[in-house]
Design a protein around this motif. Sequence first.
Motif, PDB file in Angstrom:
ATOM      1  N   ASP A  19      34.421  10.976  24.417  1.00 13.93           N
ATOM      2  CA  ASP A  19      34.587  10.309  23.116  1.00 13.93           C
ATOM      3  C   ASP A  19      34.174   8.854  23.293  1.00 13.93           C
ATOM      4  OD1 ASP A  19      35.267   9.705  20.512  1.00 13.93           O
ATOM      5  OD2 ASP A  19      37.398   9.394  20.990  1.00 13.93           O
ATOM      6  N   PRO A  20      33.071   8.424  22.652  1.00  9.09           N
ATOM      7  CA  PRO A  20      32.257   9.148  21.659  1.00  9.09           C
ATOM      8  C   PRO A  20      31.241  10.095  22.304  1.00  9.09           C
ATOM      9  CG  PRO A  20      31.398   6.942  21.996  1.00  9.09           C
ATOM     10  CD  PRO A  20      32.638   7.033  22.829  1.00  9.09           C
ATOM     11  N   ARG A  21      30.679  10.969  21.473  1.00  5.71           N
ATOM     12  CA  ARG A  21      29.676  11.928  21.894  1.00  5.71           C
ATOM     13  C   ARG A  21      28.309  11.545  21.331  1.00  5.71           C
ATOM     14  NH1 ARG A  21      32.167  16.926  23.266  1.00  5.71           N
ATOM     15  NH2 ARG A  21      30.243  18.022  22.735  1.00  5.71           N
ATOM     16  N   VAL A  22      27.265  12.020  21.977  1.00 10.45           N
ATOM     17  CA  VAL A  22      25.920  11.787  21.458  1.00 10.45           C
ATOM     18  C   VAL A  22      25.620  12.823  20.380  1.00 10.45           C
ATOM     19  CG1 VAL A  22      25.113  10.807  23.627  1.00 10.45           C
ATOM     20  CG2 VAL A  22      24.844  13.261  23.210  1.00 10.45           C
ATOM     21  N   PRO A  23      24.698  12.543  19.459  1.00 14.31           N
ATOM     22  CA  PRO A  23      24.300  13.534  18.442  1.00 14.31           C
ATOM     23  C   PRO A  23      23.660  14.758  19.095  1.00 14.31           C
ATOM     24  CG  PRO A  23      23.518  11.327  17.862  1.00 14.31           C
ATOM     25  CD  PRO A  23      24.010  11.252  19.275  1.00 14.31           C
ATOM     26  N   LEU A  24      23.638  15.857  18.370  1.00 16.67           N
ATOM     27  CA  LEU A  24      23.083  17.102  18.912  1.00 16.67           C
ATOM     28  C   LEU A  24      21.625  16.944  19.337  1.00 16.67           C
ATOM     29  CD1 LEU A  24      24.636  19.823  16.566  1.00 16.67           C
ATOM     30  CD2 LEU A  24      25.216  19.299  18.935  1.00 16.67           C
ATOM     31  N   GLY A  25      20.861  16.153  18.584  1.00 17.00           N
ATOM     32  CA  GLY A  25      19.458  15.940  18.931  1.00 17.00           C
ATOM     33  C   GLY A  25      19.310  15.262  20.287  1.00 17.00           C
ATOM     34  N   LEU A  65      20.567  12.570  32.171  1.00 17.53           N
ATOM     35  CA  LEU A  65      21.872  12.838  31.573  1.00 17.53           C
ATOM     36  C   LEU A  65      22.434  11.631  30.818  1.00 17.53           C
ATOM     37  CD1 LEU A  65      23.487  14.802  34.539  1.00 17.53           C
ATOM     38  CD2 LEU A  65      22.845  15.734  32.291  1.00 17.53           C
ATOM     39  N   GLY A  66      21.713  10.530  30.844  1.00 17.62           N
ATOM     40  CA  GLY A  66      22.188   9.337  30.146  1.00 17.62           C
ATOM     41  C   GLY A  66      23.331   8.643  30.854  1.00 17.62           C
ATOM     42  N   VAL A  67      23.448   8.839  32.172  1.00 18.02           N
ATOM     43  CA  VAL A  67      24.540   8.248  32.945  1.00 18.02           C
ATOM     44  C   VAL A  67      24.069   6.953  33.592  1.00 18.02           C
ATOM     45  CG1 VAL A  67      26.141   8.573  34.861  1.00 18.02           C
ATOM     46  CG2 VAL A  67      25.536  10.514  33.397  1.00 18.02           C
ATOM     47  N   THR A 219      37.637  10.656  32.306  1.00 19.83           N
ATOM     48  CA  THR A 219      37.668  11.842  33.169  1.00 19.83           C
ATOM     49  C   THR A 219      36.639  12.871  32.710  1.00 19.83           C
ATOM     50  OG1 THR A 219      39.404  12.892  31.832  1.00 19.83           O
ATOM     51  CG2 THR A 219      40.120  11.505  33.672  1.00 19.83           C
ATOM     52  N   ALA A 220      35.747  12.474  31.806  1.00 24.33           N
ATOM     53  CA  ALA A 220      34.767  13.414  31.254  1.00 24.33           C
ATOM     54  C   ALA A 220      33.870  14.018  32.330  1.00 24.33           C
ATOM     55  CB  ALA A 220      33.916  12.722  30.185  1.00 24.33           C
ATOM     56  N   ALA A 221      33.622  13.277  33.410  1.00 18.69           N
ATOM     57  CA  ALA A 221      32.727  13.769  34.467  1.00 18.69           C
ATOM     58  C   ALA A 221      33.440  14.688  35.446  1.00 18.69           C
ATOM     59  CB  ALA A 221      32.106  12.595  35.223  1.00 18.69           C
ATOM     60  N   GLY A 222      34.748  14.823  35.323  1.00 21.13           N
ATOM     61  CA  GLY A 222      35.510  15.605  36.284  1.00 21.13           C
ATOM     62  C   GLY A 222      35.046  17.054  36.393  1.00 21.13           C
ATOM     63  N   PHE A 223      35.045  17.563  37.620  1.00 19.45           N
ATOM     64  CA  PHE A 223      34.746  18.972  37.888  1.00 19.45           C
ATOM     65  C   PHE A 223      35.961  19.491  38.632  1.00 19.45           C
ATOM     66  CE2 PHE A 223      32.045  22.153  40.442  1.00 19.45           C
ATOM     67  CZ  PHE A 223      32.170  23.117  39.459  1.00 19.45           C
ATOM     68  N   LEU A 224      36.936  19.999  37.890  1.00 19.09           N
ATOM     69  CA  LEU A 224      38.280  20.156  38.406  1.00 19.09           C
ATOM     70  C   LEU A 224      38.778  21.598  38.359  1.00 19.09           C
ATOM     71  CD1 LEU A 224      39.699  17.098  36.430  1.00 19.09           C
ATOM     72  CD2 LEU A 224      38.862  17.090  38.788  1.00 19.09           C
ATOM     73  N   GLY A 225      39.689  21.898  39.260  1.00 12.26           N
ATOM     74  CA  GLY A 225      40.349  23.192  39.254  1.00 12.26           C
ATOM     75  C   GLY A 225      39.367  24.349  39.319  1.00 12.26           C
ATOM     76  N   ASP A 226      39.594  25.331  38.458  1.00  9.36           N
ATOM     77  CA  ASP A 226      38.743  26.525  38.450  1.00  9.36           C
ATOM     78  C   ASP A 226      37.668  26.465  37.366  1.00  9.36           C
ATOM     79  OD1 ASP A 226      40.357  26.710  36.242  1.00  9.36           O
ATOM     80  OD2 ASP A 226      41.145  28.717  36.688  1.00  9.36           O
ATOM     81  N   LEU A 233      29.040  20.185  33.155  1.00 17.00           N
ATOM     82  CA  LEU A 233      27.732  19.643  32.801  1.00 17.00           C
ATOM     83  C   LEU A 233      27.661  19.339  31.313  1.00 17.00           C
ATOM     84  CD1 LEU A 233      24.760  18.965  33.361  1.00 17.00           C
ATOM     85  CD2 LEU A 233      24.249  21.411  33.109  1.00 17.00           C
ATOM     86  N   ARG A 234      28.221  20.208  30.482  1.00 17.93           N
ATOM     87  CA  ARG A 234      28.186  20.020  29.036  1.00 17.93           C
ATOM     88  C   ARG A 234      28.896  18.730  28.633  1.00 17.93           C
ATOM     89  NH1 ARG A 234      30.876  24.342  27.601  1.00 17.93           N
ATOM     90  NH2 ARG A 234      29.040  25.667  27.793  1.00 17.93           N
ATOM     91  N   ARG A 235      30.031  18.439  29.265  1.00 18.79           N
ATOM     92  CA  ARG A 235      30.755  17.209  28.947  1.00 18.79           C
ATOM     93  C   ARG A 235      29.955  15.976  29.355  1.00 18.79           C
ATOM     94  NH1 ARG A 235      35.046  19.724  31.200  1.00 18.79           N
ATOM     95  NH2 ARG A 235      34.824  18.434  33.047  1.00 18.79           N
ATOM     96  N   VAL A 236      29.379  16.025  30.552  1.00 22.58           N
ATOM     97  CA  VAL A 236      28.600  14.877  31.038  1.00 22.58           C
ATOM     98  C   VAL A 236      27.415  14.605  30.120  1.00 22.58           C
ATOM     99  CG1 VAL A 236      27.120  14.046  32.905  1.00 22.58           C
ATOM    100  CG2 VAL A 236      29.300  15.154  33.440  1.00 22.58           C
ATOM    101  N   ALA A 237      26.681  15.657  29.767  1.00 28.10           N
ATOM    102  CA  ALA A 237      25.491  15.492  28.931  1.00 28.10           C
ATOM    103  C   ALA A 237      25.848  15.000  27.529  1.00 28.10           C
ATOM    104  CB  ALA A 237      24.730  16.815  28.849  1.00 28.10           C
ATOM    105  N   ALA A 238      27.050  15.330  27.058  1.00 27.19           N
ATOM    106  CA  ALA A 238      27.442  14.972  25.691  1.00 27.19           C
ATOM    107  C   ALA A 238      28.051  13.578  25.586  1.00 27.19           C
ATOM    108  CB  ALA A 238      28.443  15.996  25.149  1.00 27.19           C
ATOM    109  N   ALA A 239      28.359  12.958  26.733  1.00 20.12           N
ATOM    110  CA  ALA A 239      29.062  11.676  26.715  1.00 20.12           C
ATOM    111  C   ALA A 239      28.123  10.514  26.402  1.00 20.12           C
ATOM    112  CB  ALA A 239      29.750  11.437  28.053  1.00 20.12           C
TER     113      ALA A 239
END
Length: 285
Positions: A19-25, A65-67, A219-226, A233-239
């Motif tokens: 939050d915030p997210r990038v537009p779908l485009g 990824l826009g990071v 914590t959007a980049a976290g790769f946690l638990g199971d 990847l979806r969260r990272v790309a959308a951030a």
Amino acid sequence: MNPWTVDPGCPASCAADPDPRVPLGELARRYAALTYTLTRAVARGDRLAEPTILRAEARAVLGALGVGLEVVGAERLSAAGGSGAGGGGGGVRAGGVGTLVVANHISWLDVIALLAVEPVSVLAKQEVGQWPVIGTLARRVGTRFIDREGSPRRLPCAVAELTDVLRAGTSVLVFPQATTWCSVPGGRFRRAAFQAAADAGAPVRPVTVAYRQGAVPSTAAGFLGDEDFTSSLRRVAAARQLTVRITAHDPLRGNDRRALAAAARRAVVVGGVVREGLCEGVTLR
């Protein structure tokens, strides 16, 4: 206790939606850019392990990824006198020992960000080598894999192998927490890798990896638990405005693995320099 046993880490629920997210485009553009970048990296074959190419490709993945990448404290991860690009191999130091680079672990993105600063050899769990595309790339850049399901009697051999690699002048990246956590403090630092540094007479470089979205810790980049890789990847790309900050602290030296592990964890968690004399047997170089 089996010496390969690791702490459970954080559950997948600790990874917050961006939050915030990038537009779908923009999200579609990022996926396309990432696909192109990974395809190019695979096509490079064994040349991907060349330091200049590996650093450039790691930075290209972050860019796709826009990071954003921020580096604090050092231009390279290996200790003073080590070599980065142009040194004859990723993290290889001519005429001296390598550096044990130790960092907290939050995400699969940690490795990419650290390689974007300086290509070093990476120590990873064996399962990573089986991941589609990622496993192929990991093997090509010389990642060293550990079988954590193996016999406990294999641990001394693994330490000896790491010692030999450091003595040969190769710097190695290790995540001593052995699993991922949503924030920097995370879990304890396992000591085995520090024994290898002590035996090799190698410096230990503590590094803090932290993520922010805008001006706020994330914590959007976290790769946690199971959690599966696709969800992370979806969260990272959308951030929007996601940034990873790499803070390299002063190298440590010592012959006591417990003191080295404690001092390294303190440096990583505090995010500042560990002062000389805090731990018996450990000095700053």
